[in-house]
Design a protein around this motif. Sequence first.
Motif, PDB file in Angstrom:
ATOM      1  N   THR A 105      19.642 -10.881  10.169  1.00 19.98           N
ATOM      2  CA  THR A 105      19.990  -9.564   9.625  1.00 19.98           C
ATOM      3  C   THR A 105      19.945  -8.498  10.713  1.00 19.98           C
ATOM      4  N   SER A 106      18.976  -8.603  11.612  1.00 21.50           N
ATOM      5  CA  SER A 106      18.903  -7.639  12.718  1.00 21.50           C
ATOM      6  C   SER A 106      20.169  -7.668  13.556  1.00 21.50           C
ATOM      7  N   LYS A 107      20.726  -8.852  13.734  1.00 18.87           N
ATOM      8  CA  LYS A 107      21.935  -8.984  14.566  1.00 18.87           C
ATOM      9  C   LYS A 107      23.152  -8.301  13.949  1.00 18.87           C
ATOM     10  N   THR A 108      23.105  -8.016  12.659  1.00 21.83           N
ATOM     11  CA  THR A 108      24.255  -7.372  12.004  1.00 21.83           C
ATOM     12  C   THR A 108      24.338  -5.886  12.319  1.00 21.83           C
ATOM     13  N   GLY A 109      23.270  -5.326  12.906  1.00 25.10           N
ATOM     14  CA  GLY A 109      23.239  -3.878  13.129  1.00 25.10           C
ATOM     15  C   GLY A 109      22.636  -3.124  11.956  1.00 25.10           C
ATOM     16  N   ALA A 110      22.164  -3.872  10.954  1.00 26.61           N
ATOM     17  CA  ALA A 110      21.467  -3.231   9.831  1.00 26.61           C
ATOM     18  C   ALA A 110      20.133  -2.663  10.317  1.00 26.61           C
ATOM     19  N   VAL A 111      19.645  -1.646   9.611  1.00 31.47           N
ATOM     20  CA  VAL A 111      18.338  -1.065   9.928  1.00 31.47           C
ATOM     21  C   VAL A 111      17.321  -1.749   9.018  1.00 31.47           C
ATOM     22  N   LEU A 112      16.582  -2.676   9.614  1.00 28.27           N
ATOM     23  CA  LEU A 112      15.688  -3.526   8.823  1.00 28.27           C
ATOM     24  C   LEU A 112      14.403  -2.784   8.459  1.00 28.27           C
ATOM     25  N   PHE A 113      14.019  -2.873   7.197  1.00 30.33           N
ATOM     26  CA  PHE A 113      12.803  -2.233   6.693  1.00 30.33           C
ATOM     27  C   PHE A 113      11.615  -3.187   6.828  1.00 30.33           C
ATOM     28  N   GLU A 114      10.578  -2.739   7.494  1.00 33.38           N
ATOM     29  CA  GLU A 114       9.336  -3.524   7.665  1.00 33.38           C
ATOM     30  C   GLU A 114       9.645  -4.991   7.990  1.00 33.38           C
ATOM     31  N   GLN A 115       8.690  -5.864   7.665  1.00 31.10           N
ATOM     32  CA  GLN A 115       8.898  -7.308   7.695  1.00 31.10           C
ATOM     33  C   GLN A 115       9.364  -7.706   6.302  1.00 31.10           C
ATOM     34  N   GLY A 116      10.189  -8.729   6.207  1.00 30.93           N
ATOM     35  CA  GLY A 116      10.585  -9.193   4.886  1.00 30.93           C
ATOM     36  C   GLY A 116       9.349  -9.529   4.060  1.00 30.93           C
ATOM     37  N   LEU A 117       9.398  -9.202   2.778  1.00 32.83           N
ATOM     38  CA  LEU A 117       8.233  -9.440   1.910  1.00 32.83           C
ATOM     39  C   LEU A 117       8.284 -10.873   1.385  1.00 32.83           C
ATOM     40  N   THR A 118       7.269 -11.660   1.715  1.00 37.16           N
ATOM     41  CA  THR A 118       7.187 -13.042   1.233  1.00 37.16           C
ATOM     42  C   THR A 118       5.995 -13.177   0.294  1.00 37.16           C
ATOM     43  N   GLN A 119       6.184 -13.942  -0.773  1.00 34.97           N
ATOM     44  CA  GLN A 119       5.120 -14.204  -1.731  1.00 34.97           C
ATOM     45  C   GLN A 119       5.134 -15.687  -2.046  1.00 34.97           C
ATOM     46  N   GLN A 120       3.947 -16.287  -2.069  1.00 39.22           N
ATOM     47  CA  GLN A 120       3.874 -17.713  -2.370  1.00 39.22           C
ATOM     48  C   GLN A 120       3.943 -17.918  -3.882  1.00 39.22           C
ATOM     49  N   GLU A 121       4.997 -18.652  -4.312  1.00 37.91           N
ATOM     50  CA  GLU A 121       5.243 -18.909  -5.745  1.00 37.91           C
ATOM     51  C   GLU A 121       5.237 -17.593  -6.538  1.00 37.91           C
ATOM     52  N   ALA A 122       4.469 -17.489  -7.641  1.00 39.74           N
ATOM     53  CA  ALA A 122       4.512 -16.273  -8.466  1.00 39.74           C
ATOM     54  C   ALA A 122       3.975 -15.075  -7.673  1.00 39.74           C
ATOM     55  N   PRO A 123       4.715 -13.970  -7.690  1.00 42.21           N
ATOM     56  CA  PRO A 123       4.321 -12.843  -6.831  1.00 42.21           C
ATOM     57  C   PRO A 123       3.225 -11.956  -7.407  1.00 42.21           C
ATOM     58  N   ASP A 124       2.599 -11.210  -6.509  1.00 46.95           N
ATOM     59  CA  ASP A 124       1.734 -10.083  -6.869  1.00 46.95           C
ATOM     60  C   ASP A 124       2.685  -8.913  -7.130  1.00 46.95           C
ATOM     61  N   GLU A 125       2.895  -8.603  -8.385  1.00 47.43           N
ATOM     62  CA  GLU A 125       3.937  -7.628  -8.724  1.00 47.43           C
ATOM     63  C   GLU A 125       3.575  -6.212  -8.291  1.00 47.43           C
ATOM     64  N   ALA A 126       2.286  -5.876  -8.296  1.00 47.31           N
ATOM     65  CA  ALA A 126       1.875  -4.540  -7.848  1.00 47.31           C
ATOM     66  C   ALA A 126       2.194  -4.361  -6.362  1.00 47.31           C
ATOM     67  N   LEU A 127       1.953  -5.422  -5.594  1.00 49.23           N
ATOM     68  CA  LEU A 127       2.247  -5.374  -4.159  1.00 49.23           C
ATOM     69  C   LEU A 127       3.763  -5.223  -3.932  1.00 49.23           C
ATOM     70  N   CYS A 128       4.556  -5.923  -4.752  1.00 52.56           N
ATOM     71  CA  CYS A 128       6.021  -5.826  -4.640  1.00 52.56           C
ATOM     72  C   CYS A 128       6.490  -4.412  -4.996  1.00 52.56           C
ATOM     73  N   ALA A 129       5.876  -3.827  -6.019  1.00 53.39           N
ATOM     74  CA  ALA A 129       6.256  -2.469  -6.419  1.00 53.39           C
ATOM     75  C   ALA A 129       5.937  -1.474  -5.300  1.00 53.39           C
ATOM     76  N   GLU A 130       4.808  -1.676  -4.616  1.00 48.07           N
ATOM     77  CA  GLU A 130       4.456  -0.802  -3.481  1.00 48.07           C
ATOM     78  C   GLU A 130       5.494  -0.924  -2.363  1.00 48.07           C
ATOM     79  N   PHE A 131       5.942  -2.155  -2.123  1.00 46.31           N
ATOM     80  CA  PHE A 131       6.992  -2.399  -1.120  1.00 46.31           C
ATOM     81  C   PHE A 131       8.241  -1.593  -1.507  1.00 46.31           C
TER      82      PHE A 131
END
Length: 138
Positions: A105-131
């Motif tokens: 994605t960086s190579k496309t010239g897009a402006v990347l936000f933070e690090q991609g958000l990864t969650q193992q299996e079912a996510p922590d939804e509060a953490l995703c909402a903060e993202f």
Amino acid sequence: MKTAIIYWSGTGNTEAMAKAIERGLKEGGTDTAVFEVDKTNAGIAEQYDKFAFGCPSMGSEVLEEDSFEPFFAAVEGKLSGKKVALFGSYGWGDGEWMRDWQARTSKTGAVLFEQGLTQQEAPDEALCAEFGKRFAAF
Ligand SMILES: Cc1cc2nc3c(=O)[nH]c(=O)nc-3n(C[C@H](O)[C@H](O)[C@H](O)COP(=O)(O)O)c2cc1C
């Protein structure tokens, strides 16, 4: 700025991330629409300013190959200058698919936000909402 969240999810984990990120973006005051990847196409790049793309780790540390990969291949050439966040769920790996996806994605010239958000299996939804809320302010 209008934001589109576009995701693929087989068992619902990345979908739950998408919905929580939507909630955060909206709390942050952003006009946000969510699309399952099969319900949209690369033309969406012309209609929004910011994108959050979601796809779990599939195959062997790759994007889902039947729907999401063809969509992303078609849209990535249109992302230059756009603000982009990446997210997705994974199972047993170490996040290699996300590192590869970020580099691509960086190579496309897009402006990347933070690090991609990864969650193992079912996510922590509060953490995703903060993202999502931080992405609203980005
Ligand atoms: C066919 C298949 C391949 C997968 N390959 C990987 C993988 O390479 N690495 C990994 O960490 N998880 C892998 N997983 C686990 C998924 O990424 C994980 O279950 C994730 O939560 C699925 O997200 P979803 O509910 O949005 O579909 C795989 C799952 C399936 C069904």
